[in-house]
Design a protein around this motif. Structure first.
Motif, PDB file in Angstrom:
ATOM      1  N   PHE A 102       0.806  -1.215   0.000  1.00  6.12           N
ATOM      2  CA  PHE A 102       0.000   0.000   0.000  1.00  6.12           C
ATOM      3  C   PHE A 102       0.847   1.276   0.000  1.00  6.12           C
ATOM      4  CE2 PHE A 102      -2.548  -3.383   1.804  1.00  6.12           C
ATOM      5  CZ  PHE A 102      -3.773  -3.220   1.184  1.00  6.12           C
ATOM      6  N   VAL A 103       2.162   1.111  -0.194  1.00  2.00           N
ATOM      7  CA  VAL A 103       3.078   2.249  -0.125  1.00  2.00           C
ATOM      8  C   VAL A 103       3.987   2.244  -1.342  1.00  2.00           C
ATOM      9  CG1 VAL A 103       4.966   3.284   1.208  1.00  2.00           C
ATOM     10  CG2 VAL A 103       3.022   2.287   2.397  1.00  2.00           C
ATOM     11  N   ASP A 104       4.317   3.413  -1.841  1.00  2.00           N
ATOM     12  CA  ASP A 104       5.267   3.545  -2.943  1.00  2.00           C
ATOM     13  C   ASP A 104       6.617   2.960  -2.546  1.00  2.00           C
ATOM     14  OD1 ASP A 104       7.345   4.736  -4.665  1.00  2.00           O
ATOM     15  OD2 ASP A 104       5.677   5.882  -5.502  1.00  2.00           O
ATOM     16  N   ASN A 105       7.242   2.241  -3.450  1.00  3.37           N
ATOM     17  CA  ASN A 105       8.517   1.582  -3.146  1.00  3.37           C
ATOM     18  C   ASN A 105       9.644   2.562  -2.837  1.00  3.37           C
ATOM     19  OD1 ASN A 105       7.531  -1.025  -3.444  1.00  3.37           O
ATOM     20  ND2 ASN A 105       7.891  -1.031  -5.654  1.00  3.37           N
ATOM     21  N   HIS A 106       9.495   3.806  -3.235  1.00  4.42           N
ATOM     22  CA  HIS A 106      10.566   4.790  -3.073  1.00  4.42           C
ATOM     23  C   HIS A 106      10.333   5.698  -1.863  1.00  4.42           C
ATOM     24  CE1 HIS A 106      12.075   3.511  -6.946  1.00  4.42           C
ATOM     25  NE2 HIS A 106      10.887   3.743  -7.486  1.00  4.42           N
ATOM     26  N   PHE A 107       9.653   5.185  -0.852  1.00  8.18           N
ATOM     27  CA  PHE A 107       9.382   5.986   0.338  1.00  8.18           C
ATOM     28  C   PHE A 107      10.682   6.268   1.103  1.00  8.18           C
ATOM     29  CE2 PHE A 107       9.533   1.765   2.174  1.00  8.18           C
ATOM     30  CZ  PHE A 107      10.074   1.970   3.439  1.00  8.18           C
ATOM     31  N   LYS A 108      10.641   7.303   1.919  1.00  8.12           N
ATOM     32  CA  LYS A 108      11.790   7.682   2.724  1.00  8.12           C
ATOM     33  C   LYS A 108      11.626   7.145   4.143  1.00  8.12           C
ATOM     34  CE  LYS A 108      14.495  11.729   4.156  1.00  8.12           C
ATOM     35  NZ  LYS A 108      14.573  13.218   4.110  1.00  8.12           N
ATOM     36  N   TYR A 109      12.683   6.508   4.662  1.00 12.39           N
ATOM     37  CA  TYR A 109      12.617   5.960   6.015  1.00 12.39           C
ATOM     38  C   TYR A 109      12.365   7.064   7.037  1.00 12.39           C
ATOM     39  CZ  TYR A 109      14.163   1.265   4.718  1.00 12.39           C
ATOM     40  OH  TYR A 109      14.232   0.005   4.186  1.00 12.39           O
ATOM     41  N   ARG A 110      11.586   6.739   8.055  1.00 12.17           N
ATOM     42  CA  ARG A 110      11.321   7.670   9.137  1.00 12.17           C
ATOM     43  C   ARG A 110      12.469   7.646  10.153  1.00 12.17           C
ATOM     44  NH1 ARG A 110       7.589  10.400   6.359  1.00 12.17           N
ATOM     45  NH2 ARG A 110       5.478   9.546   6.446  1.00 12.17           N
ATOM     46  N   SER A 111      12.448   8.627  11.034  1.00 16.19           N
ATOM     47  CA  SER A 111      13.457   8.701  12.094  1.00 16.19           C
ATOM     48  C   SER A 111      13.215   7.592  13.113  1.00 16.19           C
ATOM     49  CB  SER A 111      13.391  10.061  12.786  1.00 16.19           C
ATOM     50  OG  SER A 111      12.155  10.208  13.470  1.00 16.19           O
ATOM     51  N   PRO A 112      14.242   7.243  13.897  1.00 20.91           N
ATOM     52  CA  PRO A 112      14.084   6.162  14.893  1.00 20.91           C
ATOM     53  C   PRO A 112      12.925   6.382  15.864  1.00 20.91           C
ATOM     54  CG  PRO A 112      16.406   6.659  14.602  1.00 20.91           C
ATOM     55  CD  PRO A 112      15.650   7.700  13.814  1.00 20.91           C
ATOM     56  N   ILE A 113      12.697   7.624  16.287  1.00 18.08           N
ATOM     57  CA  ILE A 113      11.623   7.848  17.265  1.00 18.08           C
ATOM     58  C   ILE A 113      10.249   7.597  16.640  1.00 18.08           C
ATOM     59  CG2 ILE A 113      11.468  10.343  16.832  1.00 18.08           C
ATOM     60  CD1 ILE A 113      10.837  10.661  19.826  1.00 18.08           C
ATOM     61  N   ILE A 114      10.086   7.918  15.352  1.00 16.68           N
ATOM     62  CA  ILE A 114       8.816   7.637  14.674  1.00 16.68           C
ATOM     63  C   ILE A 114       8.655   6.134  14.463  1.00 16.68           C
ATOM     64  CG2 ILE A 114       7.544   7.960  12.511  1.00 16.68           C
ATOM     65  CD1 ILE A 114       8.664  10.785  12.404  1.00 16.68           C
TER      66      ILE A 114
END
Length: 676
Positions: A62-74
């Motif tokens: 359900f997500v685009d393959n080129h998404f950006k990783y979130r920060s560790p706290i998220i």
């Protein structure tokens, strides 16, 4: 004539459908910022899964393959969301799940033993249906599919174990009508149904949410059991004085997703009982993380990626929770042990902010008061300075006059890396030692010696040959002992050691390790000097188990290396606080920090002789709200405190800084309170 009537009827239907579609588009555009939270949340869940916090083979569909990783706290926040919901679902015995505001949730494909009915805006539901069919999670020839986006409720997808309804959640009657008309639930005396809300009803006015829950409960009245489960924001125990909570609420409002329903635990309980749920249990995420997750699980997630935003994570946890309700639940109230008397028993202390002359936004810094008490040197931390508004780790050295609150940026001849969670201590009249700190949790930094050459001018000084230097650390404590001319380093985080107490000769910089290990390993604690030869260590986070240390005061006699502990009744466990010993009164002042309830904007006075809390004040300002952690403080007199900085990177809500330097005159406030 009959043909003409049919033509007119068809024309009206087409016209009404067109108008309905337009109205639906207008209505959903108003709520576009709310529907956008689904996309943001889906990427966050995918980031967390890709980092291997949990297993979910469907979320990536359900997500685009080129998404950006979130920060560790998220990632951690969404891990806890995923884990707590799974934990609750495993303990609720049901046949059907009605998910309100389902978004792109993958529960129907992970929990294949249950039948799911999902409801969300038409725009979200249509996109989800397309993805479900595209990835063949449900085959087109095994379901009924309608892609019409009308204003009224629309059954978009229907299969034996899964149904997807496109609807505004405020259309409670239309939702119930489509459930009934299509017989999506087999209502009988054996059917058990769960109504599930994952951060959705909070965006509705409470009256609209209550109508929907009441309508659903009335429709399901002949089922054997009806349960309710929600994961959403809750008001923290001291919400009106909780800087983090108010910053969070302001953030959602700023992005157009106002939290229209945000309740205390008591209000949430009363709400659900008035709707007809007999038993209501609430588990906040701080309870879940520290008391329900196993030590092994906390250790496992600590190994996934470098992490050091403990304060912000725990404050986030204190503002989110699970609510479980029903009429035949057998449930342990996991939250009851968190009810403390600390906040409820506090006097309100209002005070005026004394602003500094220059812009001053900083937290996780170091500071020390000079021997003559006329100057406070502030080093490093995270924030922005007079030169730039960009937030970053700082290497500035700032001179603060604690009485006039004037600031001067000092010049340092030499290059110093910006760092957080270091300490600074004065060795001689012109020599200062900066101990540890970090660029990132993977890059701790070594000690620095600086020498004062003029009023606001310093230079880097060279260390003599060092022996047995401790590994670089951060979130530690350092104290100079004039009586024995020693430095004492206690606790902290490092890449190599888990527990340490080091002594240092400040002339030769030879270090040796103490054999006292009773009070470690911990970090983000306080260590103060009493009577020139006794250390008092309090609070902190347990390095091994990643939870609050106990609430005892540990007294270490430096002459004998003997350690004894003192228990103060009703003293909470804290970390990221500051502590001061008041000479002549044999009292300890404890300021701010984070407890097992979340934030603690409180000042406690401990009488060591009588073994009791003799004063407790809730710090309240009419002008601003504060996050009193990751700050520093100094005792200007036995009854006067100055608080410098504080704040944090608040999850995805942005960065919060305490607005200015704060001064508290304890005795004066006590007099004012007595007058009232």
């Amino acid at each position: 004539n009959q043909g003409l009537k049919s033509h007119v009827k068809l024309s009206k239907a087409i016209y009404n459908k067109s108008i309905a579609t337009q109205l639906n588009l207008i209505n959903e555009s108003i709520w576009e910022s709310v529907t956008n939270t689904n996309d943001w949340s889906s990427v966050s869940k995918c980031s967390m899964v890709k980092k291997e916090y949990v297993n979910d083979e469907y979320v990536g569909l359900f997500v685009d393959n080129h998404f950006k990783y979130r920060s560790p706290i998220i990632n951690r926040g969404y891990y806890l969301r995923f884990k707590s919901i799974e934990w609750a679902l495993d303990r609720i015995n049901c046949d059907y799940v009605i998910t309100l505001g389902a978004g792109f949730d993958t529960l129907p494909f992970r929990k294949k033993n249950l039948k799911f009915i999902e409801i969300d805006f038409n725009s979200v539901a249509l996109r989800k249906a397309e993805m479900i069919l595209k990835h063949k999670l449900i085959l087109l020839d095994e379901c009924k599919y309608s892609n019409e986006g009308l204003i009224e409720t629309n059954l978009i997808l229907q299969s034996p174990n899964y149904s997807l309804i496109g609807s505004d959640l405020r259309y409670n009657e239309a939702i119930v009508d489509i459930l009934e008309r299509n017989q999506l639930i087999d209502i009988n005396s054996e059917t058990k149904v769960l109504i599930f809300n994952e951060v959705s009803l909070c965006y509705l006015d409470q009256s609209d949410g209550d109508k929907l829950l009441t309508s659903l409960k009335n429709y399901l009245i002949y089922c054997k059991s009806i349960y309710y489960l929600s994961y959403e924001q809750l008001k923290s125990y001291d919400f009106d004085n909780d800087g983090f909570a108010l910053f969070m609420e302001k953030h959602f409002k700023s992005i157009g997703s106002t939290l229209r329903t945000l309740l205390t635990r008591e209000e949430q309980t009363q709400r659900l009982k008035s709707i007809g749920f007999r038993d209501v249990f609430i588990v906040d995420m701080l309870t879940f993380y520290w008391d329900i997750l196993s030590d092994f699980e906390r250790l496992r997630i600590n190994e996934i990626e470098a992490f050091d935003e403990f304060e912000e994570f725990h404050l986030l946890c204190s503002n989110y929770g699970l609510t479980i309700a029903g009429s035949d639940l057998i449930w342990k109230d996991e939250n009851s042990r968190r009810e403390e008397t600390l906040v409820n028993g506090c006097d309100l202390v209002s005070f005026k902010i004394k602003p500094a002359q220059l812009s001053f936004n900083i937290f996780s810094h170091a500071s020390c008061q000079t021997e003559d008490n006329q100057e406070i040197l502030i080093f490093g931390g995270f924030g922005c300075n007079a030169k730039t508004s960009r937030h970053k780790r700082l290497s500035d050295l700032i001179s603060l006059n604690p009485f006039s609150h004037s600031l001067h940026y000092c010049q340092i001849d030499g290059s110093i890396k910006g760092r957080s969670h270091s300490k600074i201590v004065q060795l001689t009249s012109d020599l200062f030692l900066i101990v540890g700190g970090r660029e990132s949790p993977k890059n701790p930094l070594s000690n620095i010696l600086i020498k004062k050459v003029d009023s606001h001018k310093f230079k880097l000084d060279e260390f003599p040959n060092k022996i047995n230097t401790p590994p670089p650390c951060w979130r530690h404590s350092i104290i100079y002992i004039p009586f024995s001319n020693q430095l004492v380093l206690t606790g902290g985080k490092s890449l190599f050691e888990k527990n340490f107490l080091y002594f240092c000769d400040p002339e030769s910089f030879n270090w040796y390790r103490s054999n006292i290990d009773d009070v470690f390993p911990r970090h983000s604690h306080s260590c103060i000097l009493k009577d020139q030869c006794t250390l008092i260590i309090f609070g902190g986070l347990d390095l091994i188990h990643d939870k609050l240390f106990d609430s005892k005061l540990y007294h270490i006699d430096l002459r004998t290396d003997r350690c004894i502990n003192q228990t103060i009744p009703n003293l909470p466990s804290l970390y990221s606080h500051t502590c001061h010993y008041v000479e002549g009164r044999d009292k300890v002042l404890i300021l701010g920090g984070i407890s097992n309830q979340g934030h603690s904007n409180n000042l406690l006075e401990i009488d060591l002789r009588n073994n009791q809390i003799t004063g407790k004040w809730k710090i309240v300002s009419q002008e601003s709200k504060f996050i009193i952690n990751s700050h520093t403080s100094h005792l200007l007199s036995p009854s006067s405190l100055i608080i410098i900085g504080g704040g944090g990177n608040c999850f995805s809500f942005g960065t919060y800084f305490n607005p200015s330097i704060i001064q508290i005159d304890i005795d004066q406030q006590t007099v004012d309170l007595k007058k009232k």
